[in-house]
Enzyme design. Structure first.
Site, PDB file in Angstrom:
ATOM      1  N   TYR A 101       9.349  26.341   9.820  1.00  0.00           N
ATOM      2  CA  TYR A 101      10.083  27.598   9.723  1.00  0.00           C
ATOM      3  C   TYR A 101      10.670  28.122  11.033  1.00  0.00           C
ATOM      4  CZ  TYR A 101       7.779  27.714   5.192  1.00  0.00           C
ATOM      5  OH  TYR A 101       7.347  27.395   3.935  1.00  0.00           O
ATOM      6  N   GLU A 105       0.509  16.884  -1.680  1.00  0.00           N
ATOM      7  CA  GLU A 105       0.368  18.079  -2.505  1.00  0.00           C
ATOM      8  C   GLU A 105       1.637  18.348  -3.296  1.00  0.00           C
ATOM      9  OE1 GLU A 105       0.690  21.881   0.136  1.00  0.00           O
ATOM     10  OE2 GLU A 105      -0.398  20.368   1.304  1.00  0.00           O
ATOM     11  N   ASP A 120       5.026  16.408  -1.802  1.00  0.00           N
ATOM     12  CA  ASP A 120       4.975  15.902  -0.425  1.00  0.00           C
ATOM     13  C   ASP A 120       4.182  14.606  -0.385  1.00  0.00           C
ATOM     14  OD1 ASP A 120       6.384  18.153   0.339  1.00  0.00           O
ATOM     15  OD2 ASP A 120       4.585  19.298   0.813  1.00  0.00           O
ATOM     16  N   SER A 166       2.422  26.429   3.141  1.00  0.00           N
ATOM     17  CA  SER A 166       3.177  26.540   4.398  1.00  0.00           C
ATOM     18  C   SER A 166       2.398  26.040   5.609  1.00  0.00           C
ATOM     19  CB  SER A 166       3.628  27.998   4.634  1.00  0.00           C
ATOM     20  OG  SER A 166       4.553  28.399   3.656  1.00  0.00           O
ATOM     21  N   ASN A 172       3.999  21.565  -4.613  1.00  0.00           N
ATOM     22  CA  ASN A 172       4.329  22.979  -4.437  1.00  0.00           C
ATOM     23  C   ASN A 172       5.147  23.431  -5.645  1.00  0.00           C
ATOM     24  OD1 ASN A 172       5.443  25.459  -3.531  1.00  0.00           O
ATOM     25  ND2 ASN A 172       5.272  24.788  -1.412  1.00  0.00           N
ATOM     26  N   ARG A 218       8.196  20.707  -5.638  1.00  0.00           N
ATOM     27  CA  ARG A 218       8.389  19.755  -4.546  1.00  0.00           C
ATOM     28  C   ARG A 218       7.084  19.009  -4.299  1.00  0.00           C
ATOM     29  NH1 ARG A 218       8.382  22.745   0.023  1.00  0.00           N
ATOM     30  NH2 ARG A 218       6.531  21.633   0.723  1.00  0.00           N
ATOM     31  N   GLU A 255       1.654  34.165   3.011  1.00  0.00           N
ATOM     32  CA  GLU A 255       3.015  33.628   3.068  1.00  0.00           C
ATOM     33  C   GLU A 255       4.080  34.701   2.782  1.00  0.00           C
ATOM     34  OE1 GLU A 255       3.551  29.458   1.561  1.00  0.00           O
ATOM     35  OE2 GLU A 255       1.636  29.896   0.593  1.00  0.00           O
ATOM     36  N   GLY A 270       9.769  26.892  -0.858  1.00  0.00           N
ATOM     37  CA  GLY A 270      10.591  27.829  -0.102  1.00  0.00           C
ATOM     38  C   GLY A 270      12.066  27.695  -0.438  1.00  0.00           C
TER      39      GLY A 270
END
Length: 312
Positions: free
Chosen positions: A221, A275, A262, A155, A277, A260, A27, A281
Site C-alpha cells: 500500500y 490464502e 494468493d 493486508s 481474500n 483473489r 484494515e 482491495g
C-alpha cells in the site's frame, strides 16, 4: 488469447446502491480508500449511491436508508468474516461477493488451509502456535524459515518472516496482539503470484516482486518500487495450471462473486496456496483492478461487473 466477457448491468437495473466501507477493523484505512474508489466509479457510471461508513451499529445505519443492493468494500473483521453478510441476508438485501459460510471460512487462514488439504490442494506445511510451543522443534519442522500470521487478519497485518526459534517466539507474541490464533507456515522460496477470480473465471495472473523481505503491508500500500508483472511470465501450460489451482481453491471454499487467491511457486515450479481474500482491495495499488485491466476491463467496468452479479 483468452476472451473475457462479464455481465454489465445498466444503472437503472441496479437502483440505489449502498457502498459499505470504512468499518472498525485494523484494515479501516484501506477500506476507506477502496470504498471511495468504488463510490466514485459508480457515480461516474450514473448509479445512485448511498455511502455508508460502517460503525458499531450497521443495522441502525442501513435501516435509515432505502437501497436496493449493497456493494461490500469492507476489509477485515466485520466485513469479510460473514457478519455483515448475515445481516444483509436477514434484511433481504442482495450484496456483492461470497455468502456467510465462505466469508467466515476464508477469514480463517487455518481452517481454509485445512479445507484445501482435505481437498488435495497444495498449501505450505504449517503449525499452530501457542505460548507453550516448542519453538526450536517448530522452526526445524518448517525447514528453518517460516511466515508467522494472525489467522484472522488481512493486508499482511501482524505478519513476520522468521529464521530462528527466537524470532519465531517474538513474531508469535507480536501477532497475538491482533489475534488469539496464530499460524506459522513453511516459507516457500520462489515467485509470488496472485489470481483474481470474477464470476467464476480466473483473470490473468500477476507476478509480485518486492525489495522487502516479503509482500508486506508497506509493499502492498505504500511502496512505489513494488513490481506487478502481467503477463506474469509463465509459459502457457504453467499459467493454465496456476489459474486452475486458484479456481479450484475458490470453489472448494464455496466462495462466489469475486475474490483473489494468493499463491507461491517454489524453485521446481510447484504452486502452493497461501490464502483467499473474499473482499480484495480496490485502491490504486490493488491487484484485482490490475488483473481486470489485463483482461480488457476498466476499473468502472470491473465495479459494474461485480455489482451486476447481485441481479442473479
Amino acid at each position: 488469447m483468452t476472451h473475457y466477457s462479464f455481465k454489465q448491468a445498466r444503472p437503472e437495473q441496479l437502483g440505489v446502491v449502498a457502498v459499505l466501507y470504512g468499518g472498525t477493523s485494523a484494515e479501516r484505512e484501506i477500506s476507506l480508500r477502496s470504498g471511495a474508489a468504488v463510490i466514485n466509479a459508480l457515480r461516474e457510471e450514473g448509479v445512485a449511491v448511498e455511502p455508508v461508513d460502517v460503525g458499531e451499529n450497521p443495522l441502525q445505519q442501513l435501516q435509515k436508508l432505502k437501497v436496493d443492493r449493497v456493494f461490500i468494500a469492507l476489509h477485515g473483521a466485520g466485513g469479510e468474516d460473514g457478519k455483515i453478510q448475515a445481516l444483509l441476508e436477514w434484511m433481504n438485501l442482495p450484496y456483492t461477493g461470497s455468502g456467510i459460510a465462505a466469508s467466515a471460512l476464508c477469514m480463517d487462514k487455518l481452517r481454509t488451509k485445512q479445507l484445501w488439504r482435505g481437498c488435495g490442494l497444495s498449501t505450505p506445511d504449517y503449525a499452530v502456535l501457542n505460548s507453550s510451543s516448542d519453538w526450536n522443534l517448530i522452526i526445524e519442522q518448517l525447514g528453518g524459515e517460516a511466515m508467522v500470521k494472525p489467522c484472522h487478519e488481512g493486508s499482511s497485518i501482524g505478519m513476520a518472516k522468521v529464521k530462528s526459534a527466537a524470532e519465531l517466539q517474538q513474531a508469535f507474541e507480536a501477532a497475538q496482539r491482533y489475534d488469539r490464533l496464530v499460524l506459522a507456515e513453511r516459507y516457500i522460496r520462489g515467485a509470488e503470484y496472485t489470481v483474481a477470480i470474477l464470476d467464476g473465471i480466473a483473470l490473468p495472473p500477476i507476478k509480485l516482486e518486492t525489495n522487502h523481505q516479503f509482500y508486506d503491508f508497506s509493499a502492498k500500500y505504500q511502496a512505489n518500487d513494488t513490481r506487478y508483472i502481467c503477463p506474469c511470465g509463465l509459459n502457457d501450460a504453467d499459467e493454465r495450471r496456476l489459474k486452475q489451482l486458484a479456481a479450484d481453491a475458490f470453489n472448494a471454499a464455496g466462495a462466489s462473486g469475486w475474490g483473489r487467491v494468493d499463491v507461491m511457486a517454489d524453485a521446481n515450479g510447484n504452486f502452493y496456496l497461501l490464502e483467499l481474500n473474499t473482499v480484495p482491495g480496490m485502491t490504486d495499488h490493488s491487484l484485482v483492478p490490475m488483473a481486470a485491466k489485463a483482461a480488457g476491463y476498466s476499473f468502472n467496468q470491473l465495479v459494474l461487473a461485480i455489482l451486476s452479479q447481485t441481479l442473479d
